[in-house]
Design a protein around this motif. Structure first.
Motif, PDB file in Angstrom:
ATOM      1  N   GLN A 117       0.807  -1.239  -0.075  1.00 46.33           N
ATOM      2  CA  GLN A 117       0.060  -0.104   0.020  1.00 46.33           C
ATOM      3  C   GLN A 117       0.844   1.058   0.093  1.00 46.33           C
ATOM      4  OE1 GLN A 117      -2.703  -2.014   3.407  1.00 46.33           O
ATOM      5  NE2 GLN A 117      -4.018  -0.645   1.924  1.00 46.33           N
ATOM      6  N   ARG A 118       1.695   1.525  -1.096  1.00 50.40           N
ATOM      7  CA  ARG A 118       2.494   2.639  -1.376  1.00 50.40           C
ATOM      8  C   ARG A 118       1.787   3.746  -1.622  1.00 50.40           C
ATOM      9  NH1 ARG A 118       5.997   0.075  -6.089  1.00 50.40           N
ATOM     10  NH2 ARG A 118       5.911  -1.827  -4.684  1.00 50.40           N
ATOM     11  N   GLY A 119       0.512   3.839  -1.803  1.00 50.51           N
ATOM     12  CA  GLY A 119      -0.145   5.174  -2.343  1.00 50.51           C
ATOM     13  C   GLY A 119      -0.363   5.445  -3.696  1.00 50.51           C
ATOM     14  N   ILE A 120      -1.363   6.069  -3.957  1.00 46.18           N
ATOM     15  CA  ILE A 120      -1.596   6.365  -5.478  1.00 46.18           C
ATOM     16  C   ILE A 120      -2.026   7.880  -5.571  1.00 46.18           C
ATOM     17  CG2 ILE A 120      -3.963   5.235  -5.684  1.00 46.18           C
ATOM     18  CD1 ILE A 120      -3.762   4.857  -8.548  1.00 46.18           C
ATOM     19  N   ILE A 121      -1.648   8.501  -6.636  1.00 44.67           N
ATOM     20  CA  ILE A 121      -1.953  10.029  -6.724  1.00 44.67           C
ATOM     21  C   ILE A 121      -2.196   9.994  -8.344  1.00 44.67           C
ATOM     22  CG2 ILE A 121      -0.165  10.796  -5.151  1.00 44.67           C
ATOM     23  CD1 ILE A 121       1.459  11.807  -7.414  1.00 44.67           C
ATOM     24  N   ASN A 122      -3.275  11.149  -8.405  1.00 41.50           N
ATOM     25  CA  ASN A 122      -4.069  11.227  -9.671  1.00 41.50           C
ATOM     26  C   ASN A 122      -3.576  12.679  -9.926  1.00 41.50           C
ATOM     27  OD1 ASN A 122      -6.319   9.338  -8.492  1.00 41.50           O
ATOM     28  ND2 ASN A 122      -5.537   8.771 -10.426  1.00 41.50           N
ATOM     29  N   LEU A 123      -2.804  13.079 -10.821  1.00 44.23           N
ATOM     30  CA  LEU A 123      -2.509  14.343 -10.907  1.00 44.23           C
ATOM     31  C   LEU A 123      -3.560  15.181 -11.523  1.00 44.23           C
ATOM     32  CD1 LEU A 123       1.218  13.777 -12.417  1.00 44.23           C
ATOM     33  CD2 LEU A 123       0.667  14.515 -10.054  1.00 44.23           C
TER      34      LEU A 123
END
Length: 420
Positions: free
Chosen positions: A118-124
């Motif tokens: 669970q390293r994280g996700i970003i939507n720019l």
């Protein structure tokens, strides 16, 4: 239990001290029986998860999974490994949040290291309108029990200073982040579910292609296969991009098309991207594997196909998206590409439902969302098979939504599968 028994740290130490002579096959290779109570067509992630939960959680028996090739040889082993629940619509967000919660306890549940990270996700975010849209999505996520966080430009820069923040056309203005999102080793998911299902007594039958589905008086009676006829009280179909071909055996036309989706990996690089990132100005998403390769993907190829390979224009488009976002990767070598067959539904959302034939059930239309949905898809399909009622998070995933005008159009593209 069948196979190698329960894995543990002590077991690893014991085997290391005794020459690793105690390991056996992870699952059996049984001959098909004459009949089963449940047959699951498709030995990918969704089919294996369905069989596992059907046996373990719903206490059903006499279950078989039929796979035309080898277990995990389809889309579950051909994806970019991303898990998330950052959806907007009520028909989708509760389901994918349920799936993410199952991911969080999956390794302990089926006793296999699936490398859940669970390293994280970003939507720019690149425009003010996009910020407004992502703010709305984040609020919808929070209302459904998920986590969401809006980052400003400097917070994104602190995470990834090498991004092209000052792109003249698409400046980076922030991001929507879900810290609980991340990646999972796709092959290990198939292996873990296969081993777990086998340990519950499920017959996993490989090299067994279904060539027909028999019915009598409106009810399913079994399936014809390359290994003979196998009777069944209930049959569940979970075959991803081959859905239309399998359901054609009973004369059903599905509201979906088959397209190929390519994925890519670069040569191994030093640690660069510690999470998952999606480009808000183009269809490009990327993470970095434990081996150092950048794993990325983009749009589906714009034609119907059953081939697990793509074409060069999409390779070029994805590379352009990556270069626009991260210019410095231009000198990295592309190591390999591969493709999986997507069953693209008319509104971009899946179907988990009974058919008009008694005892025949369908699970498909996953578009881009199949891998992240694996645990919840299996659980909800098992719930439907065992109880004949939809799971509470999958009540919207019905066939008749297209006839009733109740589409779950997450991207707002209308009835155009090639755009979803």
């Amino acid at each position: 239990m069948f196979g190698t028994g329960r894995y543990s740290g002590w077991r690893v130490v014991k085997e290391a001290l005794t020459g690793h002579k105690g390991w056996g096959p992870a699952w059996r290779d049984p001959e098909p029986q004459a009949a089963y109570d449940y047959i699951i067509i498709g030995g990918g992630g969704h089919g294996l998860a369905t069989a596992y939960y059907l046996a373990k959680e719903f206490r059903q028996a006499r279950i078989a999974v039929l796979e035309k090739g080898y277990l995990g040889g389809g889309n579950v082993g051909r994806n970019t490994t991303i898990i998330r629940s950052n959806y907007l619509l009520d028909g989708n967000e509760p389901f994918y949040e349920f799936s993410l919660k199952l991911w969080e306890g999956l390794e302990q549940d089926f006793n296999f290291n699936a490398m859940v990270s669970q390293r994280g996700i970003i939507n720019l975010i690149h425009t003010d309108a996009q910020r407004d849209a992502f703010t709305r999505r984040g609020n919808a996520m929070i209302l459904n029990g998920a986590d969401a966080e809006l980052l400003d430009r400097e917070q994104v820069r602190a995470m990834y200073p090498f991004l092209n923040f000052n792109n003249a056309r698409f400046p980076i203005k922030g991001a929507l982040m879900q810290r609980r999102g991340g990646t999972v080793r796709h092959d290990a998911v198939a292996w873990g579910y296969a081993r777990g299902a086998d340990s519950c007594g499920v017959d996993l039958i490989q090299n067994c292609e279904v060539t027909g589905i028999r019915t009598e008086h409106g009810r399913v009676t079994g399936v014809d296969t390359t290994r003979g006829f196998i009777g069944a009280k209930k049959v569940g179909v979970a075959v991803a991009g081959n859905s239309s071909r399998v359901m054609a055996h009973v004369g059903m036309r599905l509201p979906m098309e088959s397209h190929v989706l390519q994925a890519f990996v670069s040569e191994g690089l030093k640690p660069l991207i510690d999470g998952v990132m999606t480009y808000g100005a183009g269809h490009f998403y990327v993470s970095q594997s434990d081996k150092g390769g950048l794993v990325f993907g983009g749009d589906i190829d714009g034609y119907n196909t059953y081939a697990q390979r793509g074409n060069m224009p999409v390779v070029e488009d994805v590379a352009e998206g990556g270069m626009s976002l991260i210019p410095m990767i231009g000198r990295a070598r592309l190591l390999r590409t591969w493709g999986g067959i997507m069953d693209m539904s008319m509104d971009g959302s899946p179907i988990i439902d009974k058919t008009d034939i008694e005892g025949l059930y369908f699970n498909g239309g996953w578009c881009y969302g199949g891998f992240k949905a694996t645990p919840a898809s299996g659980w909800c399909f098992a719930h439907l098979l065992a109880t004949d009622r939809p799971h509470e998070t999958a009540t919207a995933y019905r066939f008749d939504r297209f006839r009733k005008g109740l589409m779950i159009d997450e991207k707002g593209q209308g009835a155009q599968p090639n755009l979803h």
